[in-house]
Design an enzyme around this catalytic site. Structure first.
Site, mmCIF file in Angstrom:
data_model
loop_
_atom_site.group_PDB
_atom_site.id
_atom_site.type_symbol
_atom_site.label_atom_id
_atom_site.label_comp_id
_atom_site.label_asym_id
_atom_site.label_seq_id
_atom_site.Cartn_x
_atom_site.Cartn_y
_atom_site.Cartn_z
ATOM 1 N N ASP A 20 -7.892 -5.562 0.274
ATOM 2 C CA ASP A 20 -8.433 -6.369 -0.817
ATOM 3 C C ASP A 20 -8.116 -7.854 -0.709
ATOM 4 O O ASP A 20 -8.725 -8.675 -1.405
ATOM 5 C CB ASP A 20 -7.916 -5.827 -2.157
ATOM 6 C CG ASP A 20 -8.571 -4.511 -2.517
ATOM 7 O OD1 ASP A 20 -9.634 -4.220 -1.941
ATOM 8 O OD2 ASP A 20 -8.037 -3.780 -3.361
ATOM 9 N N HIS A 30 0.847 -1.188 0.000
ATOM 10 C CA HIS A 30 0.000 0.000 0.000
ATOM 11 C C HIS A 30 0.878 1.231 0.000
ATOM 12 O O HIS A 30 1.953 1.224 0.607
ATOM 13 C CB HIS A 30 -0.905 0.009 1.244
ATOM 14 C CG HIS A 30 -2.070 0.916 1.113
ATOM 15 N ND1 HIS A 30 -1.994 2.251 1.400
ATOM 16 C CD2 HIS A 30 -3.336 0.681 0.697
ATOM 17 C CE1 HIS A 30 -3.170 2.805 1.177
ATOM 18 N NE2 HIS A 30 -4.006 1.878 0.748
HETATM 19 N N1 ACO Z 1 4.164 -7.554 -4.214
HETATM 20 C C1 ACO Z 1 5.477 -7.548 -4.485
HETATM 21 N N2 ACO Z 1 6.241 -6.448 -4.435
HETATM 22 C C2 ACO Z 1 5.638 -5.298 -4.121
HETATM 23 C C3 ACO Z 1 4.270 -5.222 -3.820
HETATM 24 C C4 ACO Z 1 3.519 -6.415 -3.890
HETATM 25 N N3 ACO Z 1 2.211 -6.427 -3.636
HETATM 26 N N4 ACO Z 1 3.941 -3.951 -3.546
HETATM 27 C C5 ACO Z 1 5.054 -3.236 -3.664
HETATM 28 N N5 ACO Z 1 6.089 -4.038 -4.009
HETATM 29 C C6 ACO Z 1 7.465 -3.660 -4.218
HETATM 30 C C7 ACO Z 1 7.679 -3.045 -5.575
HETATM 31 O O1 ACO Z 1 7.994 -4.015 -6.538
HETATM 32 C C8 ACO Z 1 8.837 -2.107 -5.298
HETATM 33 O O2 ACO Z 1 10.008 -2.861 -5.255
HETATM 34 P P1 ACO Z 1 11.424 -2.199 -5.680
HETATM 35 O O3 ACO Z 1 11.668 -1.107 -4.693
HETATM 36 O O4 ACO Z 1 12.363 -3.345 -5.577
HETATM 37 O O5 ACO Z 1 11.231 -1.691 -7.072
HETATM 38 C C9 ACO Z 1 8.548 -1.602 -3.890
HETATM 39 O O6 ACO Z 1 7.768 -2.636 -3.274
HETATM 40 C C10 ACO Z 1 7.770 -0.316 -3.847
HETATM 41 O O7 ACO Z 1 6.658 -0.481 -4.667
HETATM 42 P P2 ACO Z 1 5.874 0.694 -5.305
HETATM 43 O O8 ACO Z 1 5.127 0.205 -6.479
HETATM 44 O O9 ACO Z 1 6.790 1.861 -5.514
HETATM 45 O O10 ACO Z 1 4.886 1.060 -4.165
HETATM 46 P P3 ACO Z 1 3.690 1.969 -4.375
HETATM 47 O O11 ACO Z 1 3.419 2.675 -3.135
HETATM 48 O O12 ACO Z 1 3.896 2.817 -5.569
HETATM 49 O O13 ACO Z 1 2.523 0.927 -4.757
HETATM 50 C C11 ACO Z 1 0.730 -0.561 -4.623
HETATM 51 C C12 ACO Z 1 1.509 0.578 -3.937
HETATM 52 C C13 ACO Z 1 0.399 -0.166 -6.054
HETATM 53 C C14 ACO Z 1 -0.548 -0.779 -3.863
HETATM 54 C C15 ACO Z 1 1.606 -1.828 -4.614
HETATM 55 O O14 ACO Z 1 1.903 -2.197 -3.291
HETATM 56 C C16 ACO Z 1 0.962 -2.983 -5.348
HETATM 57 O O15 ACO Z 1 1.102 -3.078 -6.570
HETATM 58 N N6 ACO Z 1 0.246 -3.895 -4.633
HETATM 59 C C17 ACO Z 1 -0.428 -4.996 -5.275
HETATM 60 C C18 ACO Z 1 -1.776 -4.549 -5.788
HETATM 61 C C19 ACO Z 1 -2.742 -4.268 -4.659
HETATM 62 O O16 ACO Z 1 -2.969 -5.080 -3.791
HETATM 63 N N7 ACO Z 1 -3.376 -3.099 -4.735
HETATM 64 C C20 ACO Z 1 -4.404 -2.682 -3.769
HETATM 65 C C21 ACO Z 1 -3.925 -1.583 -2.896
HETATM 66 S S1 ACO Z 1 -5.164 -1.176 -1.702
HETATM 67 C C22 ACO Z 1 -6.373 -0.397 -2.586
HETATM 68 O O17 ACO Z 1 -6.120 0.288 -3.511
HETATM 69 C C23 ACO Z 1 -7.722 -0.646 -2.197
#
Ligand code: ACO
Length: 400
Positions: free
Chosen positions: A336, A279
Site C-alpha cells: 500500500d 505486515h
Molecule cells: N509502524 C510502526 N510500528 C509498527 C508497524 C508500523 N507500520 N507495524 C507493526 N508495528 C509494531 C507494533 O507497534 C508492534 O510493536 P510492539 O511489539 O512494540 O507492540 C509490533 O510492530 C507488532 O505489531 P502488530 O500489530 O502485532 O503486528 P501485526 O502483524 O498484528 O500487524 C499490521 C500487521 C496491522 C499490518 C501492522 O504492521 C500495521 O498496522 N501496519 C500499518 C498499516 C498498514 O500498512 N496496513 C496494510 C497492511 S498490507 C494490507 O493489508 C494490504
C-alpha cells in the site's frame, strides 16, 4: 454463588502441559484449510498465485487472465480467455436503479462505504439472486467483478457533477475502469500501470478481508453478503485503507526536509504506525511493493509537480524507516505504500484508492469462497472466558 471458572471447565482452551490457556489473538499462523490458490513466503519476499510468481504475472499476464487463473486454477487457452473476456465485457453496465442509488448517497462519504452499499443493492437486483448452485455463484461472481469498476467510476463522476462515461467494449478491464473514471483515453504507461496494479491486488491468501468473506460463506450465506463483508473489512486502515492513509501521511509530512523530524516525533516517540509499512506475514520487503515502486517512480517523474514531490517524500521516508528500529523488527514496506503514489499519479483522488483495491481483490475473495465451501465447514472459534458466572439477577429498581 458468583464465581470465576476454573481452567478445567474450559478444557478446549487449555494447554495440557502448561495448564495455561492457548490464546491466539489475531489468529496468527492458524491454517483454516488446505489451499492451492496463493503462497506467500514472507521471509524471502515471494508471492505466487496458483504457483506462478507475482513478478511473472505482473510482467506477462493481465487482469482478465489472472482472474481466470485464480478462479479456475489454470492458465486459460486463447479461446477460453476470449470467452471469459467477452463474458466480463457483457456484464459491465450497471442497472439504472443502482445509478439512482449512487445519486442518493451522501457526497462526502468515504467511497468504500458507498461501495459496500452499492454492492449490497446490486445483490438485491441480481437475476440469479435465488440461485445458490455453484454455477449460479460463478455467474454472480463474473457479474460482480465486471460491475464493481463501473460502480466506482460512476460514483466518482456523479459526486463531481461530471457526465457518466459508459463502458468501452474495446478496452480491457483495467483500462476501461480508468477510462470511465477519468473520462479520457489513457497513455500506454497508464494502461500498463493500472492493469499491473489490478493483477498485484487480485489475491493475497487468508488476509482479514478474505477471512471475513469465507466466514460469511461458511454459514451458507449468499455470495453478495460475503463480498459486502469483505469490503467492510478491507475498509480498515490496518488493511486496505492503508493506501489512503499512506498518501495522507506523505501529505502531512509536506516536504523532504521534514521527513526525519516527522519520523522521529511521530513514529519513534509517539509510536504512531507508519502507514504502508508492516505486515502480518512479510518479514521482508513486500514483492508487490517492489513492482509498484518502479511504476511510482516512472509515473511521478513523468508527471512532475506535486506527485513528484510526494514521491521524493515517500522515498526519503522509506530510506529512514528501513534504517530504523522498525526494520530490525521485520517491519518493511508493504504494497500500500507505493500503490498510493501510483494511484495518485494516475489521477485518482486519495479517498478512492481503496476502492481500486476492492475492484481487484473481489477476485481473490471469490476464489477463496469457492475453494473453502467446496468442502464446507462453518467457521466457529471459541473465546477463553475470564468473567464471572452464576451471578444473581438483580431487578432494575433494586440496582444501585
Ligand atoms: N509502524 C510502526 N510500528 C509498527 C508497524 C508500523 N507500520 N507495524 C507493526 N508495528 C509494531 C507494533 O507497534 C508492534 O510493536 P510492539 O511489539 O512494540 O507492540 C509490533 O510492530 C507488532 O505489531 P502488530 O500489530 O502485532 O503486528 P501485526 O502483524 O498484528 O500487524 C499490521 C500487521 C496491522 C499490518 C501492522 O504492521 C500495521 O498496522 N501496519 C500499518 C498499516 C498498514 O500498512 N496496513 C496494510 C497492511 S498490507 C494490507 O493489508 C494490504
Amino acid at each position: 454463588m458468583v464465581r470465576k471458572l476454573s481452567p478445567e471447565e474450559q478444557p478446549w482452551c487449555i494447554d495440557k502441559e502448561t495448564g495455561e490457556p492457548i490464546i491466539n489473538k489475531g489468529v496468527q499462523n492458524v491454517c483454516i484449510d488446505k489451499s492451492t490458490i496463493c503462497y506467500i513466503d514472507g521471509y524471502h519476499s515471494k508471492l505466487f498465485y496458483r504457483g506462478y510468481s507475482i513478478e511473472d504475472l505482473a510482467k506477462y499476464s493481465n487482469f482478465e487472465e489472472t482472474t481466470f487463473l485464480l478462479l479456475n486454477g489454470y492458465l486459460p487457452t486463447k479461446n477460453e480467455l476470449e470467452d471469459f473476456k467477452t463474458k466480463i465485457i457483457n456484464e459491465r453496465e450497471i442497472p439504472d436503479k443502482v445509478i439512482d442509488l449512487l445519486k442518493m448517497i451522501p457526497r462526502d462519504i468515504e467511497p468504500m462505504e458507498m461501495l459496500r452499499t452499492a454492492v449490497s443493492y446490486l445483490g438485491n437486483l441480481d437475476p440469479e439472486r435465488h440461485d445458490i448452485s455453484r454455477d449460479g455463484f460463478y455467474n454472480k461472481a463474473i457479474r460482480l467483478i465486471a460491475k464493481m469498476p463501473t460502480i466506482v467510476a460512476y460514483f466518482y463522476r456523479i459526486i463531481n457533477d461530471k457526465e457518466l462515461v459508459h463502458p468501452n467494449d474495446g478496452m480491457n478491464h483495467a483500462e476501461n475502469f480508468l477510462y470511465m473514471f477519468l473520462g479520457r483515453d489513457l497513455e500506454e504507461i497508464e494502461k500498463d500501470a493500472i492493469d499491473t496494479a489490478f493483477v498485484l491486488y487480485a489475491e493475497h491468501e487468508m488476509n482479514a478481508s478474505a477471512f471475513t468473506t469465507v466466514v460469511i460463506a461458511s454459514t451458507a450465506a449468499d455470495y453478495y453478503s460475503s463480498i459486502v463483508g469483505g469490503i467492510g473489512a478491507l475498509r480498515g486502515p490496518l488493511h486496505g485503507y492503508a493506501n489512503v492513509e499512506a498518501m495522507r501521511q506523505f501529505n502531512e509530512i509536506g516536504s523532504v526536509d521534514n521527513v526525519e523530524k516527522w519520523f522521529k516525533e511521530y513514529i519513534l516517540t509517539k509510536k504512531k504506525r507508519l502507514m504502508g509499512f508492516g505486515h502480518r506475514v512479510y518479514r521482508s520487503y513486500d514483492p508487490r511493493a517492489k513492482i509498484f515502486r518502479q511504476y511510482a517512480e516512472k509515473l511521478a517523474k513523468m508527471r512532475g509537480g506535486k506527485i513528484l514531490e510526494i514521491f521524493k517524500i515517500a522515498n526519503k521516508l522509506e530510506e529512514v524507516a528501513l534504517s530504523s528500529p522498525l526494520a530490525e523488527k521485520g517491519i518493511y514496506t508493504n504494497t500500500d505504500y507505493w500503490s498510493a503514489i501510483v494511484y495518485g499519479a494516475l489521477g485518482v483522488p486519495t479517498d478512492f484508492f481503496c476502492t481500486l483495491f476492492a475492484i481487484s481483490r473481489v477476485v481473490g475473495w471469490t476464489a477463496h469462497i469457492l475453494e473453502y465451501t467446496e468442502n464446507n465447514r462453518i467457521i466457529r472459534p471459541r473465546l477463553f472466558y475470564v468473567g464471572e458466572v452464576e451471578k444473581e439477577y438483580i431487578p432494575i429498581d433494586k440496582r444501585t
